[in-house]
Every structure is written in structure tokens, then in C-alpha cells.
Design a protein around this motif. Structure first.
Motif, PDB file in Angstrom:
ATOM      1  N   GLN A  23      11.251 -36.836   3.639  1.00  0.00           N
ATOM      2  CA  GLN A  23      11.690 -35.649   4.373  1.00  0.00           C
ATOM      3  C   GLN A  23      11.710 -34.407   3.500  1.00  0.00           C
ATOM      4  N   GLN A  24      11.611 -34.545   2.174  1.00  0.00           N
ATOM      5  CA  GLN A  24      11.627 -33.390   1.278  1.00  0.00           C
ATOM      6  C   GLN A  24      10.217 -32.799   1.174  1.00  0.00           C
ATOM      7  N   PRO A  25      10.087 -31.407   1.036  1.00  0.00           N
ATOM      8  CA  PRO A  25       8.765 -30.797   0.853  1.00  0.00           C
ATOM      9  C   PRO A  25       8.183 -31.195  -0.487  1.00  0.00           C
ATOM     10  N   ALA A  26       6.871 -31.188  -0.582  1.00  0.00           N
ATOM     11  CA  ALA A  26       6.213 -31.520  -1.831  1.00  0.00           C
ATOM     12  C   ALA A  26       6.665 -30.561  -2.916  1.00  0.00           C
ATOM     13  N   ALA A  27       6.718 -31.056  -4.134  1.00  0.00           N
ATOM     14  CA  ALA A  27       7.245 -30.253  -5.230  1.00  0.00           C
ATOM     15  C   ALA A  27       6.457 -28.973  -5.436  1.00  0.00           C
ATOM     16  N   ASN A  28       5.150 -29.053  -5.284  1.00  0.00           N
ATOM     17  CA  ASN A  28       4.293 -27.894  -5.550  1.00  0.00           C
ATOM     18  C   ASN A  28       3.947 -27.104  -4.309  1.00  0.00           C
ATOM     19  N   ALA A  29       4.506 -27.500  -3.155  1.00  0.00           N
ATOM     20  CA  ALA A  29       4.144 -26.810  -1.910  1.00  0.00           C
ATOM     21  C   ALA A  29       4.894 -25.496  -1.816  1.00  0.00           C
ATOM     22  N   ALA A  30       4.215 -24.437  -1.390  1.00  0.00           N
ATOM     23  CA  ALA A  30       4.849 -23.128  -1.233  1.00  0.00           C
ATOM     24  C   ALA A  30       5.572 -23.085   0.086  1.00  0.00           C
ATOM     25  N   PRO A  31       6.647 -22.297   0.180  1.00  0.00           N
ATOM     26  CA  PRO A  31       7.349 -22.130   1.463  1.00  0.00           C
ATOM     27  C   PRO A  31       6.375 -21.660   2.535  1.00  0.00           C
ATOM     28  N   ALA A  32       6.717 -21.970   3.786  1.00  0.00           N
ATOM     29  CA  ALA A  32       5.801 -21.658   4.882  1.00  0.00           C
ATOM     30  C   ALA A  32       5.480 -20.184   4.956  1.00  0.00           C
ATOM     31  N   ASP A  33       6.489 -19.313   4.644  1.00  0.00           N
ATOM     32  CA  ASP A  33       6.240 -17.877   4.768  1.00  0.00           C
ATOM     33  C   ASP A  33       5.473 -17.317   3.593  1.00  0.00           C
ATOM     34  N   GLN A  34       5.165 -18.173   2.584  1.00  0.00           N
ATOM     35  CA  GLN A  34       4.403 -17.707   1.427  1.00  0.00           C
ATOM     36  C   GLN A  34       3.011 -18.318   1.364  1.00  0.00           C
ATOM     37  N   VAL A  35       2.661 -19.092   2.348  1.00  0.00           N
ATOM     38  CA  VAL A  35       1.331 -19.720   2.347  1.00  0.00           C
ATOM     39  C   VAL A  35       0.284 -18.640   2.561  1.00  0.00           C
ATOM     40  N   ALA A  36      -0.743 -18.589   1.725  1.00  0.00           N
ATOM     41  CA  ALA A  36      -1.789 -17.576   1.828  1.00  0.00           C
ATOM     42  C   ALA A  36      -2.557 -17.764   3.132  1.00  0.00           C
ATOM     43  N   PRO A  37      -2.810 -16.681   3.840  1.00  0.00           N
ATOM     44  CA  PRO A  37      -3.568 -16.793   5.091  1.00  0.00           C
ATOM     45  C   PRO A  37      -5.001 -17.207   4.820  1.00  0.00           C
ATOM     46  N   ALA A  38      -5.623 -17.780   5.817  1.00  0.00           N
ATOM     47  CA  ALA A  38      -7.027 -18.189   5.684  1.00  0.00           C
ATOM     48  C   ALA A  38      -7.895 -16.962   5.457  1.00  0.00           C
ATOM     49  N   GLN A  39      -8.835 -17.086   4.545  1.00  0.00           N
ATOM     50  CA  GLN A  39      -9.723 -15.973   4.251  1.00  0.00           C
ATOM     51  C   GLN A  39     -10.721 -15.763   5.388  1.00  0.00           C
ATOM     52  N   PRO A  40     -10.911 -14.497   5.836  1.00  0.00           N
ATOM     53  CA  PRO A  40     -11.888 -14.253   6.907  1.00  0.00           C
ATOM     54  C   PRO A  40     -13.301 -14.501   6.409  1.00  0.00           C
ATOM     55  N   ALA A  41     -14.175 -14.755   7.348  1.00  0.00           N
ATOM     56  CA  ALA A  41     -15.580 -14.955   6.982  1.00  0.00           C
ATOM     57  C   ALA A  41     -16.126 -13.695   6.345  1.00  0.00           C
ATOM     58  N   ALA A  42     -17.039 -13.852   5.426  1.00  0.00           N
ATOM     59  CA  ALA A  42     -17.617 -12.707   4.732  1.00  0.00           C
ATOM     60  C   ALA A  42     -18.286 -11.769   5.729  1.00  0.00           C
ATOM     61  N   ALA A  43     -17.984 -10.475   5.596  1.00  0.00           N
ATOM     62  CA  ALA A  43     -18.583  -9.486   6.505  1.00  0.00           C
ATOM     63  C   ALA A  43     -20.081  -9.380   6.257  1.00  0.00           C
ATOM     64  N   ALA A  44     -20.789  -9.065   7.327  1.00  0.00           N
ATOM     65  CA  ALA A  44     -22.241  -8.914   7.187  1.00  0.00           C
ATOM     66  C   ALA A  44     -22.550  -7.777   6.224  1.00  0.00           C
ATOM     67  N   GLN A  45     -23.484  -7.990   5.366  1.00  0.00           N
ATOM     68  CA  GLN A  45     -23.824  -6.983   4.375  1.00  0.00           C
ATOM     69  C   GLN A  45     -24.470  -5.774   5.049  1.00  0.00           C
ATOM     70  N   ALA A  46     -24.083  -4.577   4.597  1.00  0.00           N
ATOM     71  CA  ALA A  46     -24.661  -3.349   5.128  1.00  0.00           C
ATOM     72  C   ALA A  46     -26.110  -3.246   4.647  1.00  0.00           C
ATOM     73  N   PRO A  47     -26.972  -2.585   5.433  1.00  0.00           N
ATOM     74  CA  PRO A  47     -28.358  -2.427   5.010  1.00  0.00           C
ATOM     75  C   PRO A  47     -28.442  -1.724   3.659  1.00  0.00           C
ATOM     76  N   ALA A  48     -29.387  -2.135   2.857  1.00  0.00           N
ATOM     77  CA  ALA A  48     -29.557  -1.512   1.547  1.00  0.00           C
ATOM     78  C   ALA A  48     -29.976  -0.054   1.710  1.00  0.00           C
ATOM     79  N   LYS A  49     -29.614   0.765   0.741  1.00  0.00           N
ATOM     80  CA  LYS A  49     -29.981   2.174   0.771  1.00  0.00           C
ATOM     81  C   LYS A  49     -31.503   2.300   0.740  1.00  0.00           C
ATOM     82  N   PRO A  50     -32.078   3.137   1.607  1.00  0.00           N
ATOM     83  CA  PRO A  50     -33.541   3.272   1.652  1.00  0.00           C
ATOM     84  C   PRO A  50     -34.117   3.659   0.289  1.00  0.00           C
ATOM     85  N   ASP A  51     -35.272   3.109  -0.013  1.00  0.00           N
ATOM     86  CA  ASP A  51     -35.938   3.346  -1.296  1.00  0.00           C
ATOM     87  C   ASP A  51     -37.257   4.076  -1.046  1.00  0.00           C
ATOM     88  N   PRO A  52     -37.335   5.379  -1.349  1.00  0.00           N
ATOM     89  CA  PRO A  52     -38.559   6.142  -1.105  1.00  0.00           C
ATOM     90  C   PRO A  52     -39.780   5.596  -1.849  1.00  0.00           C
TER      91      PRO A  52
END
Length: 237
Positions: A23-52
């Protein structure tokens, strides 16, 4: 009996300890309110700057034979592209490639270009100096100027300068630069607009409002008026 009682007590104590630990939390487990949120998927890369530089390479390989080494076509049937607005160049190439602007020759060339190629070419062309053109028919220049600057209100033909500016410089991302353009090319495009407007059930593409507008205007113009405006445009500075 004493041994048996002792074993029962030991078993009971072990069960109690096991339950408490579970019934005790794991020794190394962080409290529920301190758990890091899931990382969002990587945003689509913006088009490269045009090269004349890359744009010049692709233009030389794909476009220069018809439109000139610096975008100043020497062939009256092929448009000058030097100093044209980049947004307009990209839009036209995309529409050729997708078949929205029908042209078998241009569709074949545009199909060879990626979106990055188109942006690179457009930026390079924008940096090229446009060579001036000249009006050839002095008798039509006055008519062409009148239509360009004031339109023909009695037939609901708007002044060309309203969209393409008095000196033909156009408006970036909306209307192309026309000053100095070959008269033959301009006239051919106006005739195409007029022909499309006269085809039954052809209303134009709502996604290309400028083409619809040009169809309406060209449909009210005579051959002579088309020649007059086209010749005047060739001499605009």
C-alpha cells in the motif's frame, strides 16, 4: 502446541507486513502532482528558408531554355519572369503541377519541381532585373492607356491599374507584375480568359478568384481592345 502457535503468529505477521508494503508508494516515485506531463509530438518542421543559389541552379536546368537565362524571355510567346512576385511564381507553378492551370508543357516542367524548388526559383527570379519592353503599335497605345487607367465603364470593364497598379508593378501575393511583358503573351492570356468565359457551364474555379475576375473582364473585350491593352503593357515602366 507451542511451536504450532508460534508458526501461526509468524505467518500472520508476515502477511500484515506484505500488505502494508504493497500500500506504500514506491520509494523513488514522485508525488502525483509532480509527475512530468507527457511530451507532445514533435511539431512539423517549418519550410527551410528559400535559397536563391539553388533556385538559380534549378531554373537554369528546367526553365532557362524557354524563359531566358535571367528570366527575361526573348521569345514573345513565353512570359518574362524576372522581378516577378515570388508568391505569384510559386502559386502558378503549384497550379500547373496540380493541373489547376491547364498547360501540358508547363505541367511537365512543374512536375519536376518540389515545393522547395519552386520557392528557391521564385526568390531568385524576384532578384533579377526586368528588361523593359516597348509598345509597337502607336495607333493603339492611346486606347490601351485609356482601358488600363480608366477601364470601359459602359461595359463594366474595370481599369487594369486598379489591380495591377498604374505602372504595372502589380500587388505581391495577389496580382502579378505586368510592366514590360511581351504583348503577344499578354494578349494570348486575355484571349484564353475570354474563351474560357464563353464555354458553356464554365464558371471558373472558386479557389482562383482572380481567374474568375479576369474571365469576366476579358469576355467583354474585343480583339482590338485586347491588342491595345497588351501593347500598352509592353511599354509600361
Amino acid at each position: 502446541m507451542k511451536l504450532h502457535a508460534f508458526l501461526l503468529m509468524a505467518a500472520s505477521l508476515a502477511a500484515t507486513v506484505t500488505t502494508a508494503l504493497a500500500q506504500q508508494p514506491a520509494a523513488n516515485a514522485a508525488p502525483a502532482d509532480q509527475v512530468a506531463p507527457a511530451q507532445p509530438a514533435a511539431a512539423a518542421q517549418a519550410p527551410a528558408k528559400p535559397d536563391p543559389a539553388l533556385g538559380e541552379q534549378r531554373f537554369t536546368a528546367v526553365c532557362a531554355a524557354c524563359h531566358g537565362a535571367d528570366g527575361n524571355s526573348a521569345i514573345p510567346a513565353n512570359p518574362k519572369l524576372a522581378a516577378q512576385h515570388p508568391e505569384y511564381i510559386v502559386k502558378q507553378l503549384q497550379e500547373y503541377k496540380a493541373g489547376k492551370r491547364p498547360n501540358a508543357i508547363m505541367q511537365g516542367f512543374a512536375a519536376q519541381l518540389s515545393d522547395a524548388d519552386m520557392r528557391n526559383i521564385a526568390v531568385w527570379l524576384d532578384r533579377q532585373k526586368a528588361k523593359p519592353g516597348f509598345a509597337r503599335d502607336k495607333q493603339l497605345v492611346a486606347t490601351g492607356e485609356r482601358i488600363w487607367r480608366g477601364g470601359l465603364p459602359d461595359r463594366q470593364i474595370a481599369a487594369c491599374a486598379g489591380c495591377h497598379s498604374p505602372n504595372g508593378a502589380g500587388i505581391p501575393a495577389q496580382y502579378p507584375r505586368l510592366s514590360g511583358q511581351h504583348a503577344d503573351y499578354t494578349a494570348a492570356q486575355l484571349v484564353k480568359f475570354r474563351t474560357a468565359a464563353n464555354v458553356p457551364n464554365v464558371k471558373g474555379d472558386s479557389a482562383r478568384p482572380n481567374s474568375v475576375q479576369m474571365m469576366q473582364i476579358a469576355s467583354r473585350m474585343t480583339d482590338q481592345e485586347i491588342r491595345a491593352v497588351s501593347d500598352y503593357v509592353a511599354g509600361l515602366r
